[in-house]
Design a protein around this motif. Structure first.
Motif, short mmCIF file in Angstrom:
data_model
loop_
_atom_site.label_atom_id
_atom_site.label_comp_id
_atom_site.label_asym_id
_atom_site.label_seq_id
_atom_site.Cartn_x
_atom_site.Cartn_y
_atom_site.Cartn_z
N PHE A 197 -0.13 1.85 2.21
CA PHE A 197 0.41 3.13 2.68
C PHE A 197 -0.66 4.21 2.67
O PHE A 197 -0.86 4.90 3.67
N TRP A 198 -1.35 4.36 1.54
CA TRP A 198 -2.34 5.44 1.44
C TRP A 198 -3.52 5.23 2.38
O TRP A 198 -4.10 6.19 2.87
N ASP A 199 -3.86 3.96 2.64
CA ASP A 199 -4.95 3.68 3.59
C ASP A 199 -4.58 4.08 5.02
O ASP A 199 -5.42 4.50 5.80
N THR A 200 -3.31 3.96 5.36
CA THR A 200 -2.86 4.25 6.73
C THR A 200 -2.21 5.62 6.89
O THR A 200 -2.00 6.06 8.02
N ALA A 201 -1.90 6.30 5.80
CA ALA A 201 -1.16 7.57 5.86
C ALA A 201 -1.76 8.61 6.80
O ALA A 201 -1.02 9.23 7.58
N PRO A 202 -3.09 8.82 6.82
CA PRO A 202 -3.63 9.84 7.73
C PRO A 202 -3.36 9.55 9.21
O PRO A 202 -3.37 10.46 10.03
#
Length: 114
Positions: free
Chosen positions: A42-47
């Motif tokens: 999630f955090w890798d793709t959030a942006p």
């Protein structure tokens, strides 16, 4: 000097105090390592969901911190907390940030890694 009808501002703009998310249950029992993998993805793709990277970084730091530190992080980043458990937030420009519960807390059906 302010208008007679004006009220003092809070200064942080967030308006809501952060609280711990309510208990939740994953559709099937998962291990701690599976949960950590989901969070990492999630955090890798959030942006890529929109918004600003620095706000995503602040939200990640807040999600991984205790409540007092999390409150300080969102206040200093100018995050406007819509939902006090951080699942829905906005930045000062109006961009919406939605966080899934699995990045904020552990499910009630978390199982030990084998």
């Amino acid at each position: 000097m302010g208008c007679a009808a004006s009220s003092p501002t809070k200064g942080d703009g967030s308006g809501k105090k952060i609280r711990k998310p309510k208990n939740w249950k994953h559709p099937q029992p998962i291990t701690k390592s599976q949960l950590m993998q989901m969070r990492e993805e999630f955090w890798d793709t959030a942006p890529h969901y929109g918004g600003r990277k620095e706000i995503w970084d602040a939200l990640q730091a807040a999600a991984e911190a205790d409540l007092t530190l999390a409150q300080a992080i969102v206040d200093s980043a100018g995050v406007i907390v819509q939902s006090s458990d951080l699942t829905i937030c906005y930045d000062e420009r109006g961009a919406k940030y939605e966080l899934p519960k699995y990045v904020l807390s552990e499910p009630t059906n978390l199982i030990k890694d084998s």
